[in-house]
Enzyme design. Structure first.
Site, short mmCIF file in Angstrom:
data_model
loop_
_atom_site.label_atom_id
_atom_site.label_comp_id
_atom_site.label_asym_id
_atom_site.label_seq_id
_atom_site.Cartn_x
_atom_site.Cartn_y
_atom_site.Cartn_z
N SER A 70 31.27 43.24 28.16
CA SER A 70 31.58 43.76 29.20
C SER A 70 31.15 43.20 30.44
CB SER A 70 31.02 45.22 29.16
OG SER A 70 31.74 45.98 28.08
N LYS A 73 34.02 42.19 32.60
CA LYS A 73 34.84 43.18 33.54
C LYS A 73 34.55 42.78 34.94
CE LYS A 73 34.75 46.30 29.68
NZ LYS A 73 34.07 47.50 28.78
N TYR A 194 42.52 42.23 26.52
CA TYR A 194 41.02 42.86 26.40
C TYR A 194 40.07 42.28 25.55
CZ TYR A 194 37.34 46.49 26.29
OH TYR A 194 36.30 47.08 26.43
N TYR A 246 26.77 51.77 32.52
CA TYR A 246 27.03 52.97 31.82
C TYR A 246 26.23 54.21 31.87
CZ TYR A 246 29.72 49.38 29.84
OH TYR A 246 30.34 48.04 29.65
N VAL A 264 27.83 44.57 25.49
CA VAL A 264 26.96 44.89 24.14
C VAL A 264 26.69 43.51 23.23
CG1 VAL A 264 28.01 47.03 23.68
CG2 VAL A 264 29.15 44.98 23.07
N1 GLN Z 1 34.49 44.55 23.68
C1 GLN Z 1 33.45 45.89 23.87
C2 GLN Z 1 34.18 47.30 23.72
O1 GLN Z 1 35.24 47.58 23.96
C3 GLN Z 1 32.63 45.88 25.26
C4 GLN Z 1 31.76 47.07 25.38
C5 GLN Z 1 30.63 46.52 26.05
O2 GLN Z 1 30.14 45.47 26.19
N2 GLN Z 1 30.01 47.66 26.65
O3 GLN Z 1 33.65 48.15 22.87
#
Ligand code: GLN
Length: 310
Positions: A70, A73, A194, A246, A264
């Site tokens: 993530s 992003k 994505y 988050y 993650v």
């Molecule tokens: N690719 C992961 C997902 O969609 C990204 C989530 C994350 O890094 N928090 O669950």
């Protein structure tokens, strides 16, 4: 005339942080809902600091590429801010969600408008915008990130395929938005892009360099190229502070006090505007999906340096 405070001894500080925060492998869990991530050893710990005065400091596994997940992003939002302008904010909000990053419930209550661009629904919406506007969005993103860190970076095809095969929840989020008229492309095309951007592989050293524009009013310090205008850079930092980790974003603001973005894969980036960027990686995650050792390391960094936006 006032004297500026002395520059901390960053190499010594990073060593102390590594000893104290270590990999914290026994305090968290490596993400296993993406099968390729479950194989990453939990005992890794790397950290890098890129100062705006041009020094890069590394510690531990700082040169080992990992799945930034993530954290990517940040870069998709950067591209979308440049391409879409204010209309972006009609499709996605900028409020913390207070919910897990892949939660479905809020999206139904809020008529398919994701709370912010960093939860999965919001990032899928941003991905949709980029699929509409760019011929080869994954290549454009890889080029941007390679330019920012001054080295060619790659998308880990195995991680992307592994996540794509386990995409039911993200597919549900995307279909949901489409049912509310808030997604333009085929859900499959959006998911394909994505999972590719989430599978970007960067080391801490590359990540600290690649995000330096966020500490520098949107200007890439390495090349001098403007990536975002200063207002956009301030806004992106604001969304990182309030939404980047988050449902732990309040805790991060309280304990770290810097705009942060986690993934993650166990990475976290922190921005100290006007000063430096920090990237830390350790794969074991806490309950909100943030690296346990990564959070501890950032807490120690700010405790010892006084870095904070407050
Ligand atoms: N690719 C992961 C997902 O969609 C990204 C989530 C994350 O890094 N928090 O669950």
């Amino acid at each position: 005339m006032t004297n500026s405070p002395p520059t901390p001894d960053y190499p010594a500080l990073l060593k102390r942080i590594a000893v104290a925060s270590g990999p914290a492998a026994d305090q968290g869990q490596v993400a296993d809902y993406i099968p390729a991530l479950a194989r990453v050893p939990a005992d890794r710990f790397g950290m890098a600091l890129q100062t705006l005065s041009g020094s890069l400091h590394r510690q531990g596994d700082a040169d080992e590429p990992f799945s930034i997940q993530s954290i990517s992003k940040i870069f998709t939002l950067t591209l979308a801010m440049g391409l879409v302008g204010e209309d972006l904010w009609r499709r996605v909000g900028r409020e913390p969600s207070g919910n897990p990053f892949n939660s479905l419930v809020q999206l139904e209550r809020e008529h398919g408008i994701p709370r912010n661009p960093f939860i999965n629904a919001g990032a899928l919406n941003v991905a949709d915008l980029l699929v509409s506007r760019l011929d080869r969005p994954a290549a454009a993103l890889r080029e941007l990130v390679s330019e920012l860190c001054g080295e060619s970076v790659h998308i880990d095809a195995e991680v992307a395929a592994s996540e794509r095969a386990a995409s039911d929840r993200n597919a549900a989020l995307a279909h949901f938005m489409k049912s509310f008229g808030n997604l333009d492309n085929d859900v499959d095309d959006v998911l394909d892009f994505y999972v590719q951007h989430c599978a970007l592989a960067l080391s801490c050293a590359q990540l600290a360099r690649a995000t330096a524009y966020l500490a520098h009013d949107g200007l890439c310090p390495r090349t001098g190229r403007r990536i975002l205008d200063p207002r956009q850079a301030r806004r992106l930092n604001a969304i990182m502070l309030t939404c980047g980790t988050y449902d732990a974003a309040g805790d991060f603001a309280f304990e770290v006090g810097l705009p942060c973005k986690s993934g993650v894969g166990g990475g976290i980036v922190a921005v100290a505007p006007g000063q430096l960027t920090a990237a830390v990686w350790s794969p074991a995650l806490g309950p909100s999906g943030n690296s346990v050792a990564g959070q501890q390391a950032l807490e120690r960094l700010v405790a010892e340096t006084g870095l904070s936006v407050f």
